[in-house]
Design a protein around this motif. Structure first.
Motif, PDB file in Angstrom:
ATOM      1  N   SER A  75       9.552   2.714  -3.431  1.00 19.07           N
ATOM      2  CA  SER A  75       9.377   2.168  -2.062  1.00 19.07           C
ATOM      3  C   SER A  75       7.929   1.948  -1.755  1.00 19.07           C
ATOM      4  O   SER A  75       7.454   1.654  -0.703  1.00 19.07           O
ATOM      5  CB  SER A  75      10.028   2.830  -1.070  1.00 19.07           C
ATOM      6  OG  SER A  75       9.699   4.092  -0.807  1.00 19.07           O
ATOM      7  N   LYS A 121       9.073  -2.398  -0.794  1.00 19.49           N
ATOM      8  CA  LYS A 121       8.180  -2.574   0.202  1.00 19.49           C
ATOM      9  C   LYS A 121       7.496  -4.121   0.411  1.00 19.49           C
ATOM     10  O   LYS A 121       7.720  -4.652  -0.857  1.00 19.49           O
ATOM     11  CB  LYS A 121       7.062  -1.746  -0.108  1.00 19.49           C
ATOM     12  CG  LYS A 121       5.967  -1.488   0.850  1.00 19.49           C
ATOM     13  CD  LYS A 121       5.108  -0.380   0.594  1.00 19.49           C
ATOM     14  CE  LYS A 121       4.117  -0.137   1.796  1.00 19.49           C
ATOM     15  NZ  LYS A 121       3.261   1.180   1.585  1.00 19.49           N
ATOM     16  N   GLU A 160      10.420   7.575  -6.639  1.00 16.06           N
ATOM     17  CA  GLU A 160       9.509   7.329  -5.486  1.00 16.06           C
ATOM     18  C   GLU A 160       8.096   7.996  -5.913  1.00 16.06           C
ATOM     19  O   GLU A 160       7.209   7.722  -5.079  1.00 16.06           O
ATOM     20  CB  GLU A 160      10.020   8.156  -4.408  1.00 16.06           C
ATOM     21  CG  GLU A 160      11.072   7.470  -3.838  1.00 16.06           C
ATOM     22  CD  GLU A 160      10.999   6.162  -3.117  1.00 16.06           C
ATOM     23  OE1 GLU A 160       9.956   6.032  -2.833  1.00 16.06           O
ATOM     24  OE2 GLU A 160      11.868   5.408  -3.111  1.00 16.06           O
TER      25      GLU A 160
END
Length: 478
Positions: A186, A213, A159
């Motif tokens: 993401s 995303k 992340e």
């Protein structure tokens, strides 16, 4: 010259805990080191590259560059790629000379901008790095991308990887990259992937996976147009990826891409994906899911396909795909990942007619969780195995002079019993068999299959050619 703040590289008190493990010291040692801290930049303090100098630099006392490079080699040799990156950042925080030399990574080095989200290493620096927030990790990785150059293989995972990280890396080291893998973030969008596709023109391999995303897909058109050396492309688990810009650009491609291996799974494929496949004549390895119409397009546009992996969730899709596969003269390796239905004997007879040397018929459920037994579901039954073996033996009897060894996988077929084993024993040359998840096959039958595989390997090693005794008994060999 750009200014590199060690706040993002060394994790100071504003960016997180120090990467260097703290050690205990006596009062005398603390007092003697206090004066040194006044003149030397410390790992936990932000240092301006243009202003701050250590006492050694101001006095003209340096370690030879060769010694510093040897330290760099020792810090990264034998270490995981993610740990090697943190070691380089710690080294870069010593002084300006070390920072300059640490930033130059030797070609052939693999680095990983890894957030260590799913691993639990024992190195103290990694433990401290894992305790940072996502924003702090993003700052560290962005600073590392801005500092380091020369490496040709990189993995970005977790992340903490963002568009900023990709932009910095593409600007600093894009021309040197040969292999790149981005996964598990993401935050990555087209804003980060497009600069990578534009500036990393020497890419040979690109792997993008688990990027949730929404993505406009503009980077795909740049990738196919500008990365002329790209031979391997993997796109997986990007469910909102748009193929529209790439399809529009494909009509104006002057040169055909040199792609040899393509993986597209769970990336929002539609029935028009064949527009792109029609521009990939050199493709030899295809892993795909979605409508079977794309398999037909691949069979027409990619005559050199020798390996195919197809995740299929519909019996009608499989029928359509098998009809297209029958036209692929070079197909030798086939993997069918079956989802939510059982293969019928007629379909398995058609599969047996294909000139394969490797056949994998695995369950999608088994692929997801191999350790869990699901005896109530099986994608292949005993009658199906009999039909498959009969078809393979009949084909080999018709072409005994070109008989090839077979590698077979039936993972997750929990309904198989002694009858299926008896059928498998009739295969002429079986050199590899995977029956993971076939819980109903008893130990004695497993021993018979082991002996069958061993005999096939010994026959292959001996160099002798098997000969069919009679067509009345398919699979019976001398």
């Amino acid at each position: 010259a750009s200014m590199v703040m060690l706040r993002s590289l060394s994790l100071d008190e504003k960016g997180g805990p120090n990467l260097v493990e703290e050690t205990g010291c006596t009062d005398e040692q603390e007092q003697s080191s206090a004066s040194q801290r006044d003149s030397k930049p410390q790992l936990q303090l932000p240092v301006d590259v243009e202003v701050a100098e250590s006492a050694e630099e101001s006095s003209g006392q340096y370690l030879p560059d060769q010694c510093v490079k040897l330290v760099q080699t020792l810090l990264i040799t034998g270490e995981p790629a993610g740990v090697a990156l943190l070691n380089l950042l710690s080294m870069a925080s010593v002084c300006r000379q070390w920072r300059s030399l640490a930033s130059e990574v030797a070609p052939g080095t693999a680095l990983a901008f890894d957030c260590f989200d799913n691993v639990f290493p024992s190195q103290p620096s990694v433990k401290k790095f894992r305790r940072l927030t996502v924003a702090q990790k993003e700052g560290v990785l962005g600073g590392a991308a801005r500092l380091l150059h020369g490496y040709d293989e990189v993995t970005l995972a977790g992340e903490g990887v963002s568009d900023r990280t990709l932009q910095e890396m593409a600007s600093r080291n894009g021309a040197a990259l040969r292999k790149c893998k981005v996964q598990g973030s993401s935050s990555v969008t087209d804003a980060g992937l497009s600069p990578l596709a534009s500036q990393a023109r020497n890419l040979h391999m690109l792997h993008l996976e688990d990027l949730a995303k929404p993505n406009t897909g503009r980077f795909l058109a740049l990738l196919f147009e500008q990365c002329e050396k790209l031979t391997t492309l993997c796109l997986a688990s990007m469910p909102t990826l748009s193929w529209g810009p790439c399809k529009i650009a494909a009509a104006s491609w002057a040169d055909k891409p040199n792609l040899v291996k393509l993986t597209v799974r769970n990336v929002n494929l539609d029935t028009d994906f064949g527009v792109i496949l029609s521009h990939l004549p050199n493709l030899r390895d295809l892993e795909i899911d979605g409508p079977a119409r794309n398999i037909k397009a691949a069979a027409l546009a990619c005559p050199t396909l020798s390996r195919m992996s197809y995740t299929v969730n519909s019996r009608s899709y499989l029928d359509e795909a098998l009809a297209a596969m029958m036209t692929l003269k070079e197909l030798r390796q086939l993997e069918l990942v079956v989802k939510n239905f059982t293969l019928c004997p007629d379909q398995l007879r058609v599969i047996g007619m294909l000139p394969l040397v490797e056949l994998s018929l695995d369950s999608f459920i088994y692929k997801q969780q191999p350790t869990l037994s699901r005896s109530s579901y099986s994608h292949v039954d005993n009658e199906g195995v009999k039909a498959l073996v009969d078809s393979i033996c009949n084909r080999w009897c018709a072409m005994a002079g070109e008989m090839q060894p077979l590698k077979l996988s039936l993972c997750g077929a929990s309904a198989l019993t002694h009858d299926a084993v008896s059928a498998l024993l009739r295969l002429p040359i079986l050199t590899e068999l995977n029956i993971g998840g076939c819980a109903r096959i008893i130990a004695m039958d497993k021993m018979r299959l082991v002996a069958k595989v061993r005999a096939g390997r010994e026959l292959l090693d001996s160099g002798r050619r098997p000969a069919t005794r009679t067509s009345r008994f398919p699979g019976l060999l001398l």
